[in-house]
Design an enzyme around this catalytic site. Structure first.
Site, PDB file in Angstrom:
ATOM      1  N   ALA A  69       0.975  -1.234   0.012  1.00 23.52           N
ATOM      2  CA  ALA A  69      -0.042   0.084   0.047  1.00 23.52           C
ATOM      3  C   ALA A  69       0.973   1.099   0.075  1.00 23.52           C
ATOM      4  O   ALA A  69       2.094   1.183   0.295  1.00 23.52           O
ATOM      5  CB  ALA A  69      -0.830  -0.218   1.282  1.00 23.52           C
ATOM      6  N   GLY A 114       0.605  -4.897   1.383  1.00 22.13           N
ATOM      7  CA  GLY A 114      -0.577  -4.904   0.346  1.00 22.13           C
ATOM      8  C   GLY A 114      -0.324  -5.766  -0.923  1.00 22.13           C
ATOM      9  O   GLY A 114      -1.299  -6.333  -1.506  1.00 22.13           O
ATOM     10  N   GLU A 117      -0.627  -9.204   0.271  1.00 20.80           N
ATOM     11  CA  GLU A 117      -2.059  -9.542   0.512  1.00 20.80           C
ATOM     12  C   GLU A 117      -2.715  -9.754  -0.911  1.00 20.80           C
ATOM     13  O   GLU A 117      -3.570 -10.578  -1.238  1.00 20.80           O
ATOM     14  CB  GLU A 117      -2.591  -8.405   1.046  1.00 20.80           C
ATOM     15  CG  GLU A 117      -2.199  -8.567   2.691  1.00 20.80           C
ATOM     16  CD  GLU A 117      -2.509  -7.391   3.517  1.00 20.80           C
ATOM     17  OE1 GLU A 117      -2.200  -6.249   2.985  1.00 20.80           O
ATOM     18  OE2 GLU A 117      -3.196  -7.320   4.508  1.00 20.80           O
ATOM     19  N   GLU A 137       4.123  -4.904   7.730  1.00 21.47           N
ATOM     20  CA  GLU A 137       3.475  -3.831   8.311  1.00 21.47           C
ATOM     21  C   GLU A 137       3.865  -3.394   9.541  1.00 21.47           C
ATOM     22  O   GLU A 137       3.741  -2.252  10.178  1.00 21.47           O
ATOM     23  CB  GLU A 137       1.935  -4.004   8.420  1.00 21.47           C
ATOM     24  CG  GLU A 137       1.175  -3.902   6.858  1.00 21.47           C
ATOM     25  CD  GLU A 137       1.236  -5.208   6.160  1.00 21.47           C
ATOM     26  OE1 GLU A 137       1.943  -6.191   6.693  1.00 21.47           O
ATOM     27  OE2 GLU A 137       0.444  -5.179   5.133  1.00 21.47           O
TER      28      GLU A 137
HETATM   29  N1  COA Z   1       4.616   3.149  -0.990  1.00 20.97           N
HETATM   30  C1  COA Z   1       4.980   4.318  -1.306  1.00 20.97           C
HETATM   31  N2  COA Z   1       6.145   4.392  -2.315  1.00 20.97           N
HETATM   32  C2  COA Z   1       6.910   3.517  -2.284  1.00 20.97           C
HETATM   33  C3  COA Z   1       6.488   2.124  -1.377  1.00 20.97           C
HETATM   34  C4  COA Z   1       5.366   2.018  -0.827  1.00 20.97           C
HETATM   35  N3  COA Z   1       5.056   0.985  -0.080  1.00 20.97           N
HETATM   36  N4  COA Z   1       7.623   1.188  -1.948  1.00 20.97           N
HETATM   37  C5  COA Z   1       8.387   1.977  -2.614  1.00 20.97           C
HETATM   38  N5  COA Z   1       8.097   3.124  -2.794  1.00 20.97           N
HETATM   39  C6  COA Z   1       8.736   4.443  -3.526  1.00 20.97           C
HETATM   40  C7  COA Z   1      10.019   4.753  -2.822  1.00 20.97           C
HETATM   41  O1  COA Z   1       9.458   5.712  -1.917  1.00 20.97           O
HETATM   42  C8  COA Z   1      10.820   5.472  -3.993  1.00 20.97           C
HETATM   43  O2  COA Z   1      10.103   6.590  -4.075  1.00 20.97           O
HETATM   44  P1  COA Z   1      11.111   7.959  -4.697  1.00 20.97           P
HETATM   45  O3  COA Z   1      11.956   7.455  -6.023  1.00 20.97           O
HETATM   46  O4  COA Z   1      10.239   8.984  -4.997  1.00 20.97           O
HETATM   47  O5  COA Z   1      11.842   8.201  -3.657  1.00 20.97           O
HETATM   48  C9  COA Z   1      10.692   4.232  -5.075  1.00 20.97           C
HETATM   49  O6  COA Z   1       9.365   3.537  -4.681  1.00 20.97           O
HETATM   50  C10 COA Z   1      11.825   3.308  -5.158  1.00 20.97           C
HETATM   51  O7  COA Z   1      11.885   2.704  -3.874  1.00 20.97           O
HETATM   52  P2  COA Z   1      13.402   2.672  -3.198  1.00 20.97           P
HETATM   53  O8  COA Z   1      13.119   2.513  -1.722  1.00 20.97           O
HETATM   54  O9  COA Z   1      14.327   3.799  -3.492  1.00 20.97           O
HETATM   55  O10 COA Z   1      13.834   1.403  -4.072  1.00 20.97           O
HETATM   56  P3  COA Z   1      14.741   0.338  -3.267  1.00 20.97           P
HETATM   57  O11 COA Z   1      14.971  -0.842  -4.348  1.00 20.97           O
HETATM   58  O12 COA Z   1      16.023   0.829  -2.586  1.00 20.97           O
HETATM   59  O13 COA Z   1      13.923  -0.468  -1.982  1.00 20.97           O
HETATM   60  C11 COA Z   1      12.120  -1.655  -1.176  1.00 20.97           C
HETATM   61  C12 COA Z   1      12.745  -1.123  -2.536  1.00 20.97           C
HETATM   62  C13 COA Z   1      10.606  -2.321  -1.593  1.00 20.97           C
HETATM   63  C14 COA Z   1      12.962  -2.748  -0.475  1.00 20.97           C
HETATM   64  C15 COA Z   1      11.730  -0.432  -0.426  1.00 20.97           C
HETATM   65  O14 COA Z   1      11.153   0.699  -1.296  1.00 20.97           O
HETATM   66  C16 COA Z   1      10.589  -0.738   0.810  1.00 20.97           C
HETATM   67  O15 COA Z   1      11.013  -1.224   1.883  1.00 20.97           O
HETATM   68  N6  COA Z   1       9.348  -0.237   0.466  1.00 20.97           N
HETATM   69  C17 COA Z   1       8.360  -0.424   1.630  1.00 20.97           C
HETATM   70  C18 COA Z   1       7.989  -1.866   1.506  1.00 20.97           C
HETATM   71  C19 COA Z   1       6.770  -2.027   2.526  1.00 20.97           C
HETATM   72  O16 COA Z   1       6.905  -1.999   3.738  1.00 20.97           O
HETATM   73  N7  COA Z   1       5.522  -2.081   2.054  1.00 20.97           N
HETATM   74  C20 COA Z   1       4.327  -2.500   2.876  1.00 20.97           C
HETATM   75  C21 COA Z   1       3.595  -1.350   2.878  1.00 20.97           C
HETATM   76  S1  COA Z   1       1.952  -1.521   3.855  1.00 20.97           S
END
Ligand code: COA
Length: 261
Positions: A69, A114, A117, A137
């Site tokens: 999400a 999400g 999910e 989460e």
């Molecule tokens: N919501 C909103 N934006 C997200 C996102 C999320 N769940 N996951 C990634 N993004 C965005 C980042 O903010 C970034 O945006 P930016 O370029 O404007 O800064 C872009 O996607 C790329 O992500 P980045 O973190 O730079 O890539 P990465 O390869 O280093 O890491 C992840 C990838 C998936 C490991 C890391 O983004 C992450 O941990 N995301 C959250 C995952 C999470 O907890 N999801 C559950 C949500 S309920």
């Protein structure tokens, strides 16, 4: 199949009777904001209206299925807004779960929160060897809100679900396969082809029997074993007398390929 669908963050292609739905926000790793959630629901409705006999759900780009999400969107939500967001995610996951044909998740990269999910709501999950999945989460100070607390334990068992959720584990494809969360792992470059092949095979199956099997399997989530077995008996018996039952069994006894409806 005739299917016209146009949305900014979700794309739909068709081939034969298969619809391929892709979340298309690669710059945000396909994170699901309200607009994308709405477009996904519309895409599934369009696929149903067009009579899709199988659906593939995936994410655009090389890195992510759906990274979760949208955390940016969630960060400022009030409790009533969060409830509405959870309800929207629940509706979409239900729509996938109740889609009248099999839905296969092609997990091509990150599937967190999400995103995990969404994959759990699909019938089958095939992953690229690069996939990483998890209900992450708790590390954000919340819990899974789109069905993860309910569907994950059904798939992997209670102990593993608790571990994954409590520790916000990011599980690689190999462990996810061992847990039973992923049915099959393939090389990253072969994922698309493998899933297309699988969807084409499903689309060629007798559709009423597949839908009945899906409904009966879904019923195990809703009910006690006693009422689930009663449901299975009724649905099993209800298929007798249909064209596909007669044809499928006749073809077997006559040692020929069946011609399903
Ligand atoms: N919501 C909103 N934006 C997200 C996102 C999320 N769940 N996951 C990634 N993004 C965005 C980042 O903010 C970034 O945006 P930016 O370029 O404007 O800064 C872009 O996607 C790329 O992500 P980045 O973190 O730079 O890539 P990465 O390869 O280093 O890491 C992840 C990838 C998936 C490991 C890391 O983004 C992450 O941990 N995301 C959250 C995952 C999470 O907890 N999801 C559950 C949500 S309920």
């Amino acid at each position: 199949m005739d299917l016209a669908f146009d949305a900014e963050t979700v794309s739909v292609e068709t081939g034969g009777d298969v619809a391929r739905i892709a979340v298309n926000r690669p710059d945000s790793l396909n994170a699901l904001n309200v607009e994308t959630l709405g477009s996904l629901a519309d895409a599934f409705s369009a696929a149903e209206d067009a009579g899709a006999r199988a659906v593939v759900l995936t994410g655009a780009g090389e890195k992510a299925f759906v990274a979760g999400a949208d955390i940016v969107h969630m960060s400022e939500m009030s409790t009533p807004e969060a409830l509405a967001y959870a309800e929207m995610g629940h509706r979409l996951c239900r729509q996938i779960e109740e889609f009248p044909a099999p839905v296969v998740a092609a997990v091509n990269g990150y599937a967190f929160g999400g995103g995990c999910e969404l994959a759990l709501a699909c019938d089958l999950r095939v992953a690229s060897e690069r996939a990483l999945v998890g209900q992450t989460e708790v590390n954000l100070g919340i819990i899974p809100g789109w069905g993860g607390t309910q569907r994950l334990p059904r798939l992997v068992g209670d102990e593993l679900a608790r571990r994954m959720i409590f520790f916000s584990e990011r599980v690689d494809a190999s462990d996810a396969h061992e847990y039973g969360l992923i049915g099959e792992i393939v090389a990253h470059d072969e994922l698309d082809e493998r899933v297309r092949e699988m969807a084409a095979q499903l689309a060629a199956k007798p559709q009423h029997a597949l839908k009945a099997a899906k409904d009966a399997l879904n019923a195990t989530h809703e009910s006690s074993l006693t009422s689930g077995l009663a449901y299975e008996r009724r649905t099993f018996a209800g298929l007798f007398g249909t064209h596909d039952q007669r044809e499928g069994m006749a073809a077997f006894t006559e040692d020929r390929d069946p011609e399903f409806e």
